[in-house]
Design a protein around this motif. Structure first.
Motif, PDB file in Angstrom:
ATOM      1  N   ASN A  71      -2.640  18.269  -5.936  1.00 60.33           N
ATOM      2  CA  ASN A  71      -2.129  18.074  -4.222  1.00 60.33           C
ATOM      3  C   ASN A  71      -2.918  16.440  -3.952  1.00 60.33           C
ATOM      4  OD1 ASN A  71      -1.329  20.644  -3.470  1.00 60.33           O
ATOM      5  ND2 ASN A  71      -3.561  21.818  -3.347  1.00 60.33           N
ATOM      6  N   LEU A  72      -3.662  16.715  -5.016  1.00 62.54           N
ATOM      7  CA  LEU A  72      -4.631  15.124  -4.851  1.00 62.54           C
ATOM      8  C   LEU A  72      -3.207  13.784  -4.998  1.00 62.54           C
ATOM      9  CD1 LEU A  72      -7.279  13.385  -3.746  1.00 62.54           C
ATOM     10  CD2 LEU A  72      -7.271  13.031  -6.716  1.00 62.54           C
ATOM     11  N   SER A  73      -2.479  13.919  -5.916  1.00 62.11           N
ATOM     12  CA  SER A  73      -1.284  13.288  -6.475  1.00 62.11           C
ATOM     13  C   SER A  73      -0.224  13.258  -5.651  1.00 62.11           C
ATOM     14  CB  SER A  73      -1.123  13.633  -7.956  1.00 62.11           C
ATOM     15  OG  SER A  73      -0.245  14.423  -8.183  1.00 62.11           O
ATOM     16  N   ARG A  74      -0.189  14.385  -5.251  1.00 64.63           N
ATOM     17  CA  ARG A  74       0.532  14.543  -4.154  1.00 64.63           C
ATOM     18  C   ARG A  74       0.627  13.663  -2.611  1.00 64.63           C
ATOM     19  NH1 ARG A  74       1.318  20.348  -2.630  1.00 64.63           N
ATOM     20  NH2 ARG A  74       2.964  20.625  -4.311  1.00 64.63           N
ATOM     21  N   ILE A  75       0.101  13.621  -2.196  1.00 64.64           N
ATOM     22  CA  ILE A  75      -0.808  13.010  -1.349  1.00 64.64           C
ATOM     23  C   ILE A  75      -1.251  11.171  -1.507  1.00 64.64           C
ATOM     24  CG2 ILE A  75      -2.525  12.345  -0.024  1.00 64.64           C
ATOM     25  CD1 ILE A  75      -3.408  15.262  -0.010  1.00 64.64           C
ATOM     26  N   LEU A  76      -1.253  11.158  -2.865  1.00 65.49           N
ATOM     27  CA  LEU A  76      -1.431   9.790  -3.267  1.00 65.49           C
ATOM     28  C   LEU A  76       0.292   9.469  -3.629  1.00 65.49           C
ATOM     29  CD1 LEU A  76      -3.178   7.914  -4.660  1.00 65.49           C
ATOM     30  CD2 LEU A  76      -1.999   8.301  -6.970  1.00 65.49           C
ATOM     31  N   ALA A  77       1.157  10.285  -3.687  1.00 65.62           N
ATOM     32  CA  ALA A  77       2.437   9.622  -3.933  1.00 65.62           C
ATOM     33  C   ALA A  77       3.100   9.801  -3.248  1.00 65.62           C
ATOM     34  CB  ALA A  77       3.680  10.748  -4.800  1.00 65.62           C
ATOM     35  N   ILE A  78       2.686  10.376  -1.947  1.00 61.16           N
ATOM     36  CA  ILE A  78       4.186  10.152  -0.716  1.00 61.16           C
ATOM     37  C   ILE A  78       2.986   9.119   0.040  1.00 61.16           C
ATOM     38  CG2 ILE A  78       3.719  11.243   2.119  1.00 61.16           C
ATOM     39  CD1 ILE A  78       3.693  14.159   0.767  1.00 61.16           C
ATOM     40  N   SER A  79       2.396   9.330   0.251  1.00 61.50           N
ATOM     41  CA  SER A  79       1.835   7.336   0.350  1.00 61.50           C
ATOM     42  C   SER A  79       1.811   5.891   0.227  1.00 61.50           C
ATOM     43  CB  SER A  79      -0.070   7.672   1.010  1.00 61.50           C
ATOM     44  OG  SER A  79      -0.575   8.292  -0.197  1.00 61.50           O
ATOM     45  N   GLY A  80       2.074   6.539  -1.640  1.00 65.23           N
ATOM     46  CA  GLY A  80       2.387   5.553  -2.417  1.00 65.23           C
ATOM     47  C   GLY A  80       3.798   5.204  -1.750  1.00 65.23           C
ATOM     48  N   VAL A  81       4.324   5.903  -1.138  1.00 62.57           N
ATOM     49  CA  VAL A  81       5.962   5.323  -0.743  1.00 62.57           C
ATOM     50  C   VAL A  81       6.426   4.726   0.859  1.00 62.57           C
ATOM     51  CG1 VAL A  81       8.681   6.732   0.071  1.00 62.57           C
ATOM     52  CG2 VAL A  81       7.192   7.012  -2.471  1.00 62.57           C
ATOM     53  N   SER A  82       5.341   5.605   1.792  1.00 60.54           N
ATOM     54  CA  SER A  82       5.503   5.357   2.843  1.00 60.54           C
ATOM     55  C   SER A  82       4.422   5.040   3.468  1.00 60.54           C
ATOM     56  CB  SER A  82       5.072   6.888   3.537  1.00 60.54           C
ATOM     57  OG  SER A  82       3.822   7.352   3.135  1.00 60.54           O
ATOM     58  N   LEU A  83       3.433   4.215   2.765  1.00 62.94           N
ATOM     59  CA  LEU A  83       2.334   3.590   3.736  1.00 62.94           C
ATOM     60  C   LEU A  83       2.998   1.645   3.417  1.00 62.94           C
ATOM     61  CD1 LEU A  83      -0.761   3.707   1.826  1.00 62.94           C
ATOM     62  CD2 LEU A  83      -0.392   3.865   4.535  1.00 62.94           C
ATOM     63  N   PRO A  84       3.094   1.209   4.810  1.00 59.45           N
ATOM     64  CA  PRO A  84       3.365  -0.731   4.422  1.00 59.45           C
ATOM     65  C   PRO A  84       2.769  -1.653   3.058  1.00 59.45           C
ATOM     66  CG  PRO A  84       2.757   0.110   6.754  1.00 59.45           C
ATOM     67  CD  PRO A  84       2.071   1.120   5.051  1.00 59.45           C
ATOM     68  N   THR A  85       3.333  -2.163   2.461  1.00 58.86           N
ATOM     69  CA  THR A  85       2.756  -2.338   2.090  1.00 58.86           C
ATOM     70  C   THR A  85       1.745  -3.665   1.819  1.00 58.86           C
ATOM     71  OG1 THR A  85       5.229  -2.840   1.016  1.00 58.86           O
ATOM     72  CG2 THR A  85       4.207  -3.578  -0.412  1.00 58.86           C
ATOM     73  N   PHE A  86       2.047  -4.388   3.177  1.00 61.82           N
ATOM     74  CA  PHE A  86       1.414  -5.715   3.781  1.00 61.82           C
ATOM     75  C   PHE A  86       0.176  -4.986   4.138  1.00 61.82           C
ATOM     76  CE2 PHE A  86       3.393  -4.691   7.563  1.00 61.82           C
ATOM     77  CZ  PHE A  86       2.954  -4.224   8.621  1.00 61.82           C
ATOM     78  N   TRP A  87       0.039  -3.670   4.638  1.00 64.94           N
ATOM     79  CA  TRP A  87      -1.314  -3.049   5.224  1.00 64.94           C
ATOM     80  C   TRP A  87      -2.288  -2.531   4.112  1.00 64.94           C
ATOM     81  CZ3 TRP A  87      -2.949   1.810   4.479  1.00 64.94           C
ATOM     82  CH2 TRP A  87      -4.662   2.093   5.374  1.00 64.94           C
ATOM     83  N   PHE A  88      -1.284  -2.300   2.901  1.00 63.76           N
ATOM     84  CA  PHE A  88      -2.075  -1.919   1.992  1.00 63.76           C
ATOM     85  C   PHE A  88      -2.674  -3.099   1.416  1.00 63.76           C
ATOM     86  CE2 PHE A  88      -2.497  -0.809  -2.754  1.00 63.76           C
ATOM     87  CZ  PHE A  88      -2.949   0.401  -2.618  1.00 63.76           C
ATOM     88  N   GLY A  89      -1.772  -4.558   0.953  1.00 62.70           N
ATOM     89  CA  GLY A  89      -2.464  -5.321   0.488  1.00 62.70           C
ATOM     90  C   GLY A  89      -3.870  -6.363   1.401  1.00 62.70           C
ATOM     91  N   MET A  90      -3.622  -6.209   2.622  1.00 63.14           N
ATOM     92  CA  MET A  90      -4.750  -6.203   3.700  1.00 63.14           C
ATOM     93  C   MET A  90      -6.522  -5.618   2.902  1.00 63.14           C
ATOM     94  SD  MET A  90      -3.215  -7.958   6.363  1.00 63.14           S
ATOM     95  CE  MET A  90      -3.169  -9.600   7.151  1.00 63.14           C
ATOM     96  N   ILE A  91      -5.844  -4.368   2.802  1.00 63.42           N
ATOM     97  CA  ILE A  91      -7.004  -3.158   2.866  1.00 63.42           C
ATOM     98  C   ILE A  91      -7.547  -3.104   1.136  1.00 63.42           C
ATOM     99  CG2 ILE A  91      -7.848  -1.263   2.810  1.00 63.42           C
ATOM    100  CD1 ILE A  91      -7.434  -1.400   5.141  1.00 63.42           C
TER     101      ILE A  91
END
Lengths: 540, 341
Positions: B134-154
């Motif tokens: 489940n955890l890796s599923r969450i990770l995978a889905i967020s990896g595909v859907s999170l905006p890159t610029f936002w993640f980079g800034m975090i």
């Protein structure tokens, strides 16, 4: 299944080629980090404190002083020097110690500073002055036109040079120009080859100046590194910086992060909304410095309805000037008083200008035959310029009250300019843009934007008034020999201009520099926009 | 087989040339038809009429567009991409440094993506529907859907601002590189510093690349994890795996040696395609991390309508796409003999 193994192996080999070692390094990172208190780190520490870094927003273009007509003066002004420097006290000696002219200002003699060395070790003499200016004129690139008045340059002796002019001009002011007026090492450069070969040589990351710093690394997209020139004529003090770096950081939010954390020491053009917050930050000091930029709204005087002076005046009254300065600039700037900014001849504190008066605007519109507005205007501004965009919005909202509809069209500058230079009948009605001078004379503003033009260049309001032209053409030749008279003529011309209202004069913005607390001595010179003179900085 | 293989590659290369030529033609005409004045960009902020006229001649702007197009093609055949109108630098030279910067970043991020993606994929298949899955599923889905610029800034916020262990941006620290000059051999900082034994720069460059590489890796991590997981679930039900269990082979060996081998082939295709994605993803990541690569270069060239530079970037990207697609196809054929060329 051996194949799978082999291809996995090959695939990873391609990738590993570069990074396999990265993994090993990854493990060592932590050890290096934990053992940071090794002797080498103290050594680094001492050197770090001797470096000053300026975080700048755009790439460098060229290192050739005869060509440069853009933002690369932020390097050149540290590598080279002009004959004269334009400061807030007026013209001051730089490579020339004094100058004099004949009665009508057609002959100028400059006395050069003695004992000035180029970075090659050659001494700077009159020959270099003649050679440098003649090269710039000969090449005829970007800023070469500043030397238009020159008829000939004579070398009187090693330290005296005489300029004969075609018509009277304020030559020391021209010689203080941030563009095209730097003195180069003629003996050294003429050995390189012809003008083109010299450009190529310089653009590989070399310089041939007398400035306090010499270039050691030129990577125009990432960073430029300067080392102090030991034999600089001004001498060196202990608390000055041995090394200076210009680091290219295009993202404003990133520049802000970097200057607050001390990764860079000076940064400019930060997000305006963050300024109040930055004022509270103990790590940095904000310097607010006036600029010679002014924002104009050029009105299309050739096209209905703005070909009617009354309508133009009405629009000039219907601008909430103070609100714009407060809202757009956050108060960091001042309302323009006519076309010329503070600090340049031709700025008059007592000039009668337009103030916000919506009733008066309505009255003028009625007089012009547009009692309830009822027309549509196309306004263009340069895409990506946050301030211009905000001004456009304010105007749209404000002019709606007069029944005028505004279509706002952001364009990139080249496109915007191309449209403005096409047939005025099909061009925009209002164009927002900034002007700043090549060298600080009112003529630069008035001639470029408001003098009659056969073919449109920068007169983007298509204004043509022979009386105005006559006044400024008279004034410019008197600038040096009779400044009082010149100023008076400029005033007449500007009053005429304000009455004709071919443009709306919005504001002059201040530049805000964030300077890290470890640096003092920072000062900006509006005549040399965005330049940080590293020589003036001191460690704390 | 060998002859067929050679023929196939030749065929693909010829095809690629036409594709790239088509791309050049479209981009050239589109960028030249948009009303703009390259001469105005060339001469700087406040030019004179003469300067603009001179620039027009130098840039052949007075000649018909079709003629300009052939000028461009003929210099392209000599490997000359023209001169950038914005920076006055030869585009070839600009692209070379920008491309190596981007490529280094992409390689590191793909490396991270493959390692993490495969490990996560295998374990979430093995422990199907467990908390790990489940955890890796969450990770995978967020990896595909999170905006890159936002993640980079975090990431910048956490690792630079709060933890203060990683640098904010850039490829290498200015002061470090000044004190330990790096000799350029390949243009990859990590490789160059390693070859020349410049470990200080190596460590520094590595620290700089971690955050942008992880940001860029998020998307391919998601892709690879999901792909490996679904293939693994299938393979783990095969008879030969059951046999392996019966023989008492250690689980780790079963998962990674016997099962993964059969599950990895489709995942490799995903990896190849995600390379192409990261080339685009790099555009945003480079801006956030001030990485002097292709993305930053392209963004500024487009904003100022610097058409030689835009064309240069387009050609590089087109070649990269075509090349990656070719490699992916070839690997597929190599791995699975059932596929015909």
């Amino acid at each position: 299944m051996k194949k799978v193994a082999i291809s996995i192996f090959l695939m990873s080999l391609v990738i590993l080629g570069v990074i396999a070692s990265g993994c090993i390094g990854g493990e060592t990172t932590s050890t290096v980090q934990s053992s940071k208190e090794t002797p080498s780190s103290t050594e680094t520490e001492s050197q770090v404190s001797n470096v000053v870094i300026y975080g700048y927003e755009s790439e460098m273009i060229t290192l050739d002083p005869s060509i440069e007509f853009s933002n690369s003066i932020i390097m050149l002004a540290n590598l080279y020097e002009c004959l004269v420097k334009y400061t807030d006290k007026g013209l001051e000696p730089w490579l020339a110690t004094s100058w004099e002219h004949n009665e009508n200002g057609t002959e100028w003699v400059f006395h050069l500073r003695k004992g000035v060395k180029f970075h090659s070790g050659n001494e700077m003499t009159a020959k270099d002055v003649k050679w440098s200016i003649e090269r710039t004129i000969r090449m005829g690139m970007g800023p070469a036109f500043i030397w238009d008045p020159i008829e000939s340059i004579e070398i009187i002796d090693d330290y005296t040079v005489k300029f004969k002019l075609k018509y009277p001009a304020n030559l020391p002011l021209i010689a203080s120009s941030a563009y095209g007026a730097y003195i180069m090492d003629s003996a050294f450069l003429s050995k390189i080859g012809d003008d083109k070969a010299i450009t190529e040589y310089l653009n590989q990351g070399h310089d041939a100046g007398t400035g306090p710093y010499a270039i050691v690394k030129y990577d125009p997209k990432t960073e430029v590194v300067f080392k102090k020139f030991d034999e600089y004529w001004g001498g060196w003090e202990k608390d000055q910086f041995d090394t200076a770096i210009i680091k290219i950081v295009p993202d404003p939010a990133l520049r802000e992060q970097m200057v607050t954390s001390g990764e860079v020491h000076i940064a400019k053009n930060l997000p305006l909304d963050d300024i109040p917050q930055l004022q509270q930050n103990p790590n940095i000091v904000l310097h607010e410095e006036p600029s010679f930029r002014v924002l104009y709204g050029m009105l299309n005087t050739k096209k209905e309805p703005l070909n009617n002076k009354l309508v133009r005046k009405a629009l000039s009254y219907a601008v909430p000037y103070k609100d714009i300065v407060d809202y757009v600039l956050g108060g960091h700037g001042y309302i323009a008083k006519g076309p010329i900014p503070k600090g340049i001849m031709g700025y008059f504190e007592d000039l009668p200008t337009y103030t916000y008066d919506i009733e008066k605007a309505k009255q003028l519109l009625t007089e012009a035959g547009y009692p309830n507005g009822g027309f549509k205007l196309l306004l263009t501004y340069t895409q990506g310029d946050e301030a211009e965009g905000k001004v456009a919005e304010v105007l749209k909202a404000e002019w709606q009250k007069l029944g005028i509809e505004v279509e706002i069209r952001p364009m990139n500058w080249e496109q915007q300019w191309a449209l403005a230079r096409s047939d005025p009948q099909n061009a925009q009605d209002i164009l927002l843009f900034y002007w700043w001078p090549t060298y600080p004379t009112p003529y630069d503003y008035l001639f470029n934007m408001f003098h009659c033009e056969n073919e449109t260049l920068f007169n983007l309001c298509y204004y043509c008034n022979p009386e105005f032209d006559n006044l400024i053409d008279q004034a410019v030749v008197l600038e040096a020999s009779n400044p009082q008279k010149a100023e008076q003529l400029y005033k007449q011309a500007i009053e005429l201009l304000i009455d004709d209202a071919p443009a709306i004069f919005f504001y002059s913005p201040n530049y805000i520099y964030a300077v890290h607390k470890s640096i003092k001595g920072f000062k900006a010179y509006p005549a040399y926009p965005e330049v940080v003179f590293f020589y003036e900085l001191r460690k704390i | 087989m060998a002859r067929k293989f050679g023929e196939y590659i030749a065929y693909r290369v010829v095809l690629a040339i036409f594709v790239i030529l088509g791309v050049i033609t479209v981009v050239f005409f589109v960028s030249r038809i948009i009303p703009s004045d390259p001469a105005a960009l060339w001469v700087g902020a406040h030019p004179t009429k003469e300067a603009i006229e001179k620039a027009r001649e130098e840039l052949h702007l007075n000649e018909p567009v079709i003629k300009q197009y052939f000028y461009y093609l003929s210099s392209l055949l000599h490997g000359d991409l023209g001169v950038s109108i914005r920076t006055h630098n030869p585009v070839t030279q600009d692209l070379k440094s920008a491309f190596t910067a981007t490529f280094e970043l992409i390689l590191v991020s793909e490396f991270i993506a493959i390692i993490i993606g495969i490990i996560l994929g295998v374990y979430s298949a093995v422990k199907k529907d467990s908390w790990l899955d489940n955890l890796s599923r969450i990770l995978a889905i967020s990896g595909v859907s999170l905006p890159t610029f936002w993640f980079g800034m975090i990431l910048q916020l956490i690792f630079f601002k709060y933890l203060e262990i990683l640098p904010l941006a850039g490829r290498v620290d200015s002061v470090v590189i000044l004190e330990h000059p790096l000799r350029t051999i390949t243009g990859f900082y990590l490789l160059d510093s390693l070859i020349t034994g410049n470990f200080v720069v190596f460590v520094d460059a590595l620290k700089h690349i971690i955050l942008p590489a992880i940001t860029l890796a998020m998307y391919p991590i998601g892709l690879i994890t999901r792909q490996v997981r679904s293939m693994m679930i299938e393979v783990l039900q095969e008879n030969y795996i059951r046999t392996a269990w019966a023989y008492g082979i250690p689980p780790k060996k079963i998962y990674f040696k016997y099962a993964l081998k059969n599950a990895i082939a489709p995942a490799l295709i995903t990896v190849g395609l995600s390379f192409a994605y990261t080339l685009i993803g790099a555009f945003l990541v480079e801006l956030i991390f001030n990485w002097p690569g292709l993305g930053r270069y392209a963004a500024y060239s487009i904003l100022s309508m610097d058409y030689p530079a835009i064309l240069g970037v387009t050609i590089i990207a087109a070649i990269a796409y075509v090349f990656i697609n070719l490699i992916v196809d070839l690997i597929q054929v190599y791995l699975d003999p059932r596929i015909e060329l």
